[in-house]
Design a protein around this motif. Structure first.
Motif, PDB file in Angstrom:
ATOM      1  N   THR A   1       0.839  -1.210   0.000  1.00  0.00           N
ATOM      2  CA  THR A   1       0.000   0.000   0.000  1.00  0.00           C
ATOM      3  C   THR A   1       0.874   1.259   0.000  1.00  0.00           C
ATOM      4  OG1 THR A   1      -1.661  -1.183   1.262  1.00  0.00           O
ATOM      5  CG2 THR A   1      -1.820   1.213   1.278  1.00  0.00           C
ATOM      6  N   LEU A   2       1.882   1.268   0.892  1.00  0.00           N
ATOM      7  CA  LEU A   2       2.727   2.465   0.983  1.00  0.00           C
ATOM      8  C   LEU A   2       3.542   2.685  -0.296  1.00  0.00           C
ATOM      9  CD1 LEU A   2       3.845   2.291   4.700  1.00  0.00           C
ATOM     10  CD2 LEU A   2       2.529   4.096   3.620  1.00  0.00           C
ATOM     11  N   ALA A   3       3.991   1.571  -0.905  1.00  0.00           N
ATOM     12  CA  ALA A   3       4.758   1.711  -2.149  1.00  0.00           C
ATOM     13  C   ALA A   3       3.906   2.405  -3.210  1.00  0.00           C
ATOM     14  CB  ALA A   3       5.216   0.345  -2.642  1.00  0.00           C
ATOM     15  N   VAL A   4       2.646   1.955  -3.330  1.00  0.00           N
ATOM     16  CA  VAL A   4       1.779   2.541  -4.368  1.00  0.00           C
ATOM     17  C   VAL A   4       1.431   3.990  -4.007  1.00  0.00           C
ATOM     18  CG1 VAL A   4      -0.375   2.299  -5.633  1.00  0.00           C
ATOM     19  CG2 VAL A   4       0.865   0.280  -4.926  1.00  0.00           C
ATOM     20  N   LEU A   5       1.190   4.251  -2.716  1.00  0.00           N
ATOM     21  CA  LEU A   5       0.874   5.622  -2.295  1.00  0.00           C
ATOM     22  C   LEU A   5       2.038   6.570  -2.614  1.00  0.00           C
ATOM     23  CD1 LEU A   5      -1.045   7.520  -0.757  1.00  0.00           C
ATOM     24  CD2 LEU A   5       0.113   6.877   1.344  1.00  0.00           C
ATOM     25  N   ASN A   6       3.256   6.128  -2.340  1.00  0.00           N
ATOM     26  CA  ASN A   6       4.426   6.978  -2.589  1.00  0.00           C
ATOM     27  C   ASN A   6       4.687   7.220  -4.077  1.00  0.00           C
ATOM     28  OD1 ASN A   6       5.435   7.798  -0.055  1.00  0.00           O
ATOM     29  ND2 ASN A   6       6.103   5.705   0.349  1.00  0.00           N
ATOM     30  N   MET A   7       4.043   6.397  -4.918  1.00  0.00           N
ATOM     31  CA  MET A   7       4.242   6.624  -6.356  1.00  0.00           C
ATOM     32  C   MET A   7       3.599   7.932  -6.816  1.00  0.00           C
ATOM     33  SD  MET A   7       3.944   2.815  -7.948  1.00  0.00           S
ATOM     34  CE  MET A   7       4.293   3.208  -9.651  1.00  0.00           C
ATOM     35  N   VAL A   8       2.612   8.432  -6.062  1.00  0.00           N
ATOM     36  CA  VAL A   8       1.962   9.694  -6.488  1.00  0.00           C
ATOM     37  C   VAL A   8       2.956  10.864  -6.402  1.00  0.00           C
ATOM     38  CG1 VAL A   8       0.024  11.259  -6.149  1.00  0.00           C
ATOM     39  CG2 VAL A   8      -0.288   8.813  -5.801  1.00  0.00           C
ATOM     40  N   PRO A   9       3.567  11.131  -5.203  1.00  0.00           N
ATOM     41  CA  PRO A   9       4.566  12.201  -5.195  1.00  0.00           C
ATOM     42  C   PRO A   9       5.790  11.883  -6.057  1.00  0.00           C
ATOM     43  CG  PRO A   9       4.489  11.113  -3.040  1.00  0.00           C
ATOM     44  CD  PRO A   9       3.332  10.595  -3.845  1.00  0.00           C
ATOM     45  N   LEU A  10       6.112  10.583  -6.171  1.00  0.00           N
ATOM     46  CA  LEU A  10       7.260  10.197  -7.015  1.00  0.00           C
ATOM     47  C   LEU A  10       7.062  10.706  -8.441  1.00  0.00           C
ATOM     48  CD1 LEU A  10       9.839   8.268  -7.247  1.00  0.00           C
ATOM     49  CD2 LEU A  10       8.264   6.589  -8.132  1.00  0.00           C
ATOM     50  N   PHE A  11       5.863  10.505  -8.993  1.00  0.00           N
ATOM     51  CA  PHE A  11       5.560  10.936 -10.360  1.00  0.00           C
ATOM     52  C   PHE A  11       5.384  12.452 -10.420  1.00  0.00           C
ATOM     53  CE2 PHE A  11       4.494   7.361 -13.328  1.00  0.00           C
ATOM     54  CZ  PHE A  11       4.995   6.354 -12.528  1.00  0.00           C
ATOM     55  N   LEU A  12       4.779  13.017  -9.375  1.00  0.00           N
ATOM     56  CA  LEU A  12       4.499  14.462  -9.390  1.00  0.00           C
ATOM     57  C   LEU A  12       5.798  15.271  -9.419  1.00  0.00           C
ATOM     58  CD1 LEU A  12       2.479  16.780  -9.162  1.00  0.00           C
ATOM     59  CD2 LEU A  12       2.442  16.469  -6.710  1.00  0.00           C
ATOM     60  N   LEU A  13       6.795  14.802  -8.646  1.00  0.00           N
ATOM     61  CA  LEU A  13       8.007  15.596  -8.482  1.00  0.00           C
ATOM     62  C   LEU A  13       8.972  15.493  -9.653  1.00  0.00           C
ATOM     63  CD1 LEU A  13       8.492  14.851  -4.724  1.00  0.00           C
ATOM     64  CD2 LEU A  13       8.196  17.114  -5.699  1.00  0.00           C
ATOM     65  N   VAL A  14       8.741  14.529 -10.538  1.00  0.00           N
ATOM     66  CA  VAL A  14       9.737  14.328 -11.592  1.00  0.00           C
ATOM     67  C   VAL A  14       9.636  15.382 -12.705  1.00  0.00           C
ATOM     68  CG1 VAL A  14       8.391  12.733 -13.007  1.00  0.00           C
ATOM     69  CG2 VAL A  14      10.850  12.545 -12.959  1.00  0.00           C
ATOM     70  N   GLY A  15       8.461  16.003 -12.835  1.00  0.00           N
ATOM     71  CA  GLY A  15       8.264  16.890 -13.985  1.00  0.00           C
ATOM     72  C   GLY A  15       8.905  18.256 -13.801  1.00  0.00           C
ATOM     73  N   ARG A  16       9.560  18.750 -14.867  1.00  0.00           N
ATOM     74  CA  ARG A  16      10.197  20.063 -14.720  1.00  0.00           C
ATOM     75  C   ARG A  16       9.174  21.185 -14.730  1.00  0.00           C
ATOM     76  NH1 ARG A  16      13.502  18.359 -19.827  1.00  0.00           N
ATOM     77  NH2 ARG A  16      12.245  19.054 -21.578  1.00  0.00           N
ATOM     78  N   SER A  17       7.946  20.898 -15.255  1.00  0.00           N
ATOM     79  CA  SER A  17       6.934  21.963 -15.178  1.00  0.00           C
ATOM     80  C   SER A  17       5.851  21.565 -14.182  1.00  0.00           C
ATOM     81  CB  SER A  17       6.339  22.260 -16.556  1.00  0.00           C
ATOM     82  OG  SER A  17       5.492  21.233 -16.955  1.00  0.00           O
ATOM     83  N   ASN A  18       6.258  20.841 -13.125  1.00  0.00           N
ATOM     84  CA  ASN A  18       5.245  20.429 -12.152  1.00  0.00           C
ATOM     85  C   ASN A  18       4.783  21.646 -11.347  1.00  0.00           C
ATOM     86  OD1 ASN A  18       6.006  20.332  -9.197  1.00  0.00           O
ATOM     87  ND2 ASN A  18       7.820  19.325 -10.064  1.00  0.00           N
ATOM     88  N   PRO A  19       3.480  21.702 -11.034  1.00  0.00           N
ATOM     89  CA  PRO A  19       2.922  22.914 -10.419  1.00  0.00           C
ATOM     90  C   PRO A  19       3.484  23.218  -9.029  1.00  0.00           C
ATOM     91  CG  PRO A  19       1.288  21.144 -10.506  1.00  0.00           C
ATOM     92  CD  PRO A  19       2.462  20.674 -11.265  1.00  0.00           C
TER      93      PRO A  19
END
Ligand SMILES: Cc1cc2nc3c(=O)[nH]c(=O)nc-3n(C[C@H](O)[C@H](O)[C@H](O)COP(=O)(O)OP(=O)(O)OC[C@H]3O[C@@H](n4cnc5c(N)ncnc54)[C@H](O)[C@@H]3O)c2cc1C
Length: 563
Positions: A129-147
């Motif tokens: 569960t925690l691995a999948v939950l942490n994937m949200v910020p993992l993906f969010l933070l990778v983008g150079r134009s992330n909000p």
């Protein structure tokens, strides 16, 4: 319990983001007020030069502090090609340690470790569960134009650092999830356990997808050490994205029947939206009749000047950088470069620039933007060699510009010190021009600017000579701007001569601490110290600034050309 934990972690993230966003907004408002208060009245500058003791201490000991001693940006290198990365700051380290501990605690709390019938299953579910939950910020933070960059002011470098550590946490949790499954099956079925696992992999898509996801996660971890990322950046990026796509599809199949899939969908949505917005931005800026064109000119000292005629340009501001795609040189790859200069839009209303046709109107609205690119070993080497081989040392090609990213101005500071080493000058030149013109127009609090530029040889002056000539000719420049050039490897002492009292040249490296100390003694209002250059210089400037930030109000800004 899993739902409780998820809610808690989501709330923790939300609280951190809200605090950062509020801090950023308050800071922006305070700076604006400081600028307005000092526009025409210098008597208030004294008030703004006095530091807030508590906040200065927090800046010194936490916000800007390196982890230990002074090392932060200077990378650990085994050789010029083997870059082992840099140390995070103290605040970054504390966050990373706290978040790792939070995950370890949440992977283990409320599990009855004495009950061998249930703990394998509980541990497996919790870690998954925690691995999948942490994937949200993992993906969010990778983008150079992330909000988050815009809303909270976290730099892209920090986002990258968090992405890397979240990745490591996700992989560890996924491995623990798999280990609980294997250990639980063996504990329950004894000698038959391995056989049952093999059969499950063959017959169940659910298990097979889990195994594929786990292997891909481990591959993502193994191919990502700093030394590989820096030595083979393009290859690393392509392989990394391909593996991430495989891992995401496998996790999605694995979670087909489970509510956790929602997190994964959120993570994918975030990633897709970021990529799509970048694509739209790229098309909007560059595609249409005429396309964006780049003129590349080889310069002395292993550099090129790139002059961009962007199809749909934007308002040029100091502190902006773009990502440059040049298919004829670098195929689909893109590289970040600071915008060093923009030619002013022709004056529409003056008689001389009166547009006579529709084409004139369109042309007159297109300022040119320029970059200086220092030759390294990949794309930058190819572009330099192509320019050098071209007739007249120049070529023109189609380019795609993604951006602008970032923006910064120091107009609320009474005193501004700008340090640059080598090509780091591209970040500082726009600040110098902005502040000198704002000073002449009476639209800033700035009363003194010192630019310190460290270069290896005088031929590097050619990189920005035309722009410096324009700056030196600006109205009231002498009242506000001083320039100090340090030549670290002059061929002879005759090369070192100071053209005037406000533009001085020195051999060797500067004593950064002494320069800041001297400027502090004559400080007007609050002082900004900005640095863009080598990691070693950035660390020296950071240390010297922090050592003095409790005496007068000084803020430290660093622009690193690395990640
Ligand atoms: C915000 C920012 C602004 C920058 N502004 C300038 C500038 O004005 N002028 C300038 O000369 N340089 C600037 N750089 C550095 C420039 O982006 C790199 O030197 C360039 O991308 C190296 O390309 P290369 O293929 O020749 O690299 P290589 O010689 O292959 O590698 C040199 C280093 O650059 C890194 N690198 C390679 N490709 C990329 C990439 N696509 N994105 C990020 N890093 C990469 C590598 O990891 C390695 O550490 C800036 C960097 C950043 C992050």
């Amino acid at each position: 319990m899993n739902v409780k934990i998820i809610t808690r972690i989501v709330l923790i993230w939300a609280a951190i983001l809200v605090v950062l966003a509020v801090f950023r907004k308050v800071h922006q408002v305070l700076r604006h007020v400081r600028k307005l208060a000092n526009l025409s009245n210098d008597s208030r500058q004294r008030y703004f030069s006095i530091p807030n003791e508590k906040f200065a201490l927090i800046k010194r000991r936490l916000i800007n502090s390196p982890l230990v001693h002074k090392r932060h940006s200077r990378e650990f290198r085994l050789s010029p090609a083997l870059n082992m990365g840099a140390l995070p700051t103290r605040l970054q380290t504390q966050f990373l340690v706290a978040y790792t501990v939070l995950n370890i605690v949440h992977c283990t709390i409320s599990i009855d470790w004495h009950n061998s019938e249930t703990f394998y299953e509980e541990g497996r579910n919790r870690c998954g569960t925690l691995a999948v939950l942490n994937m949200v910020p993992l993906f969010l933070l990778v983008g150079r134009s992330n909000p988050l960059i815009e809303v909270t002011g976290i730099s892209f470098d920090t986002c990258n650092l968090l992405h890397r550590w979240l990745g490591r946490i996700v992989v560890c949790e996924a491995v623990a999830h798999g280990a609980f499954f294997v250990a639980g099956t063996i504990a329950a079925k004894g000698d038959q356990g391995w056989f049952i696992i093999q059969m499950a992999i063959k017959s169940s898509t659910f298990i097979l997808a889990g195994v594929v996801a786990l292997c891909t996660f481990v591959a993502l971890l193994l191919h990502s050490p700093s030394v590989i990322r820096h030595a083979f950046y393009e290859t690393f990026l392509t392989v990394h994205i391909a593996l991430a796509v495989v891992a995401t599809i496998a996790v999605s199949v694995h979670l087909k029947e489970l509510p956790h899939r929602l997190f994964l969908l959120c993570a994918v949505l975030v990633w897709v939206l970021e990529r799509a917005s970048r694509f739209v931005m790229l098309v909007r800026r560059n595609v249409g009749p005429g396309m964006t064109k780049a003129e590349v000119e080889a310069l002395p000292g292993d550099a090129v000047r790139v002059t961009l005629r962007i199809l749909r340009p934007w308002k040029f501001q100091p502190g902006q950088h773009i990502y440059l795609y040049m298919p004829t040189v670098g195929l689909w790859t893109s590289h970040p470069f600071s915008l060093a200069w923009s030619d002013e839009q022709p004056d529409f209303y003056s008689e001389k620039a009166l547009p006579i046709s529709r084409q004139d109107i369109i042309a007159s609205k297109k300022p040119e933007m320029s970059l200086i690119i220092r030759r390294r070993t990949g794309f930058t080497d190819k572009i330099f060699r192509k320019a050098e081989r071209s007739p007249g040392g120049k070529f023109t090609t189609t380019a795609f510009v993604e951006g602008p990213y970032g923006e910064q101005n120091f107009r609320s500071y009474g005193t501004v010190m700008l340090f640059a080493a080598g090509v780091g000058i591209t970040h500082q030149v726009p600040h110098v021009r902005d502040l000198v013109s704002a000073y002449a127009a009476g639209t800033c609090a700035t009363r003194q600017i010192l630019l310190v530029w460290i270069i290896q040889s005088p031929e590097h002056l050619e990189w920005i000579r035309p722009w410096m000539t324009q700056i030196l000719g600006m109205e009231r420049r002498r009242d506000v701007l001083r320039i100090q050039l340090f030549i670290t490897r002059p061929r002879s002492t005759r090369e070192i001569h100071s053209p005037s009292a406000s533009v001085q040249m020195f051999p060797g490296k500067p004593d950064v601490g002494a320069l800041i100390q001297k400027e502090q003694e004559r400080q007007v209002g609050a002082m900004a110290v900005s640095v863009c250059g080598t990691g070693g210089l950035a660390d020296d400037v950071r240390k010297a600034t922090l050592n003095r930030c409790q005496k007068t109000a000084i803020d430290f800004y660093e622009e690193a050309f690395s990640w």
